[in-house]
Design an enzyme around this catalytic site. Structure first.
Site, PDB file in Angstrom:
ATOM      1  N   LYS A   1       1.242  -0.634   2.344  1.00  0.00           N
ATOM      2  CA  LYS A   1       1.280  -1.979   2.906  1.00  0.00           C
ATOM      3  C   LYS A   1       2.350  -2.801   2.199  1.00  0.00           C
ATOM      4  O   LYS A   1       2.387  -2.782   0.972  1.00  0.00           O
ATOM      5  CB  LYS A   1      -0.092  -2.611   2.699  1.00  0.00           C
ATOM      6  CG  LYS A   1      -0.194  -4.041   3.161  1.00  0.00           C
ATOM      7  CD  LYS A   1      -1.536  -4.596   2.789  1.00  0.00           C
ATOM      8  CE  LYS A   1      -1.495  -6.090   3.071  1.00  0.00           C
ATOM      9  NZ  LYS A   1      -2.614  -6.790   2.528  1.00  0.00           N
TER      10      LYS A   1
ATOM     11  N   LYS B   1       0.196  -1.101  -2.397  1.00  0.00           N
ATOM     12  CA  LYS B   1       0.318  -2.429  -1.799  1.00  0.00           C
ATOM     13  C   LYS B   1       1.352  -3.214  -2.605  1.00  0.00           C
ATOM     14  O   LYS B   1       1.211  -3.377  -3.823  1.00  0.00           O
ATOM     15  CB  LYS B   1      -1.042  -3.128  -1.837  1.00  0.00           C
ATOM     16  CG  LYS B   1      -0.996  -4.554  -1.314  1.00  0.00           C
ATOM     17  CD  LYS B   1      -2.386  -5.156  -1.255  1.00  0.00           C
ATOM     18  CE  LYS B   1      -2.362  -6.595  -0.799  1.00  0.00           C
ATOM     19  NZ  LYS B   1      -3.702  -7.192  -0.767  1.00  0.00           N
TER      20      LYS B   1
END
Ligand code: PBG
Length: 362
Positions: free
Chosen positions: A285, A232
């Site tokens: 992400k 992320k």
């Protein structure tokens, strides 16, 4: 064909196949003497044939729809920067989920917006917390017809908006990794107990997967999978989400825990650690600016990969479409296809319901 009629190309080879496939493991067809013998357009010549040779196909079952829930009844506050997405209360959440299931979307990711916040985010751990209440209500309404995933993090629950407890390092406030881990594990167990099918820790803490797995197992939730937000990035694309979840950091940013957008080796190390600690699914992400990372993770690991098509990516498409600058349906399906083509079999997207409708309509 008489040999003197063979076409000769600049590299001295005799067929266009030789030219096109110099490094190809495929044996080129025999020379025809006509140029070009290989015509990729043949396979594009009919819609039926195009469908037959299509390599990537989106399905509604690929999608997880993120939803925001807050206390109350009859709440349906549209999120300005995310048109068509709402802060919902448990009752309107059920309506929203019902609509999505009608077009084949059955997996949902719940984010909670609590009635009050504190420095440690302890309200996240309560049995009657907003996510726990919502899980019970949705489960009661839909039974096993829906798959409920919970985001596991503290940024929505802390007054400072960081993803856990803070500590001071040389006079600078930072996330206290090891003090946050037991709380994160407690949050996951509480959600699993309230009916979460899968937990998805998003705080990018070191050791979070191992800690959560141990706690879930000890509480008897051995079959609750962990989808780790493994790679992320500290991204500007989360802006609209932070409005939606009321979770922007009140000072500083998340760069001491989320990843530097410039790195991909680091993503491989992060994913390797999480898989080693017991992650069942790993997530990259955001998605669109990180398609290379999705592909690299896919080529390196053999576990299921999810990608989060985040709020800022969604908002850009909506804004351009509203201005009449792009065709929303076409661009959205192209984006989602690109994420799947890059290697993500699971896509978290705010376009889930609409995309499923478009796929259904053909
Ligand atoms: C953290 C979390 C965030 C998102 C999902 N989980 C925000 C953040 O890290 O600041 C972002 C999702 C999006 O932008 O759509 N709880």
């Amino acid at each position: 064909m008489p040999s003197d009629e063979k076409p000769v190309y600049p590299n001295g080879k005799y067929t266009d196949c030789d030219v096109l496939h110099q490094d190809s493991p495929v044996t080129p067809p025999p020379p025809t003497g006509r140029f070009p013998a290989v015509r990729p357009r043949r396979l594009r010549s009919s819609p039926l044939l195009r469908a037959m040779v299509r390599e990537t196909e989106l399905r509604p079952s690929d999608f997880i729809l993120p939803l925001f829930v807050r206390p109350g009844t009859g709440v349906r506050n549209e999120i300005g920067s995310m048109p068509g997405n709402f802060q919902l209360s448990p009752d309107t959440l059920i309506d929203e989920i019902g609509r999505a299931t009608e077009v084949g979307v059955r997996a949902f990711m719940l984010f909670g917006i609590p009635p009050e916040k504190d420095a440690d985010g302890r309200v996240a751990l309560r049995d009657d917390g907003i996510v726990q209440q919502s899980l019970r209500a949705v489960r009661k309404a839909f039974g096993q017809d829906v798959y409920l995933v919970t985001d596991e993090c503290f940024c929505e629950y802390t007054t400072h908006g960081h993803c856990g407890i803070l500590c001071s390092v040389h006079g600078v406030q930072d996330l206290d990794n090891d003090a946050t881990l037991p709380l994160l594990a407690e949050q996951c167990v509480s959600h699993a107990k309230a009916g979460a099918d899968m937990v998805a820790p998003s705080g990018m803490l070191d050791g979070m997967i191992g800690t959560i797995r141990t706690a879930l197992d000890a509480a008897g939730h051995i079959n609750v999978p962990i989808m780790s937000y493994a790679a992320k990035y500290a991204s500007g694309f989360y802006g609209p989400f932070r409005d939606a979840a009321e979770s922007p950091p009140q000072f500083g940013d998340r760069s001491s825990y989320q990843m530097d957008p410039a790195n991909t080796d680091e993503a491989v190390r992060e994913v390797a650690l999480d898989v080693g600690e017991g992650a069942d699914i790993v997530m990259v992400k955001p998605a669109l600016s990180y398609l290379d990372v999705i592909r690299r993770v896919k080529d390196t690991f053999d576990c299921p990969i999810a990608a989060y098509n985040v709020s800022g990516e969604f908002a850009m498409v909506k804004a351009a479409a509203r201005n009449g600058w792009i065709d929303e349906r076409r661009v959205t399906l192209e984006i989602l296809t690109s994420i799947k083509r890059a290697g993500a079999g699971i896509i978290l997207t705010y376009h889930a319901r609409q995309a499923a409708e478009w796929l259904k309509a053909g």
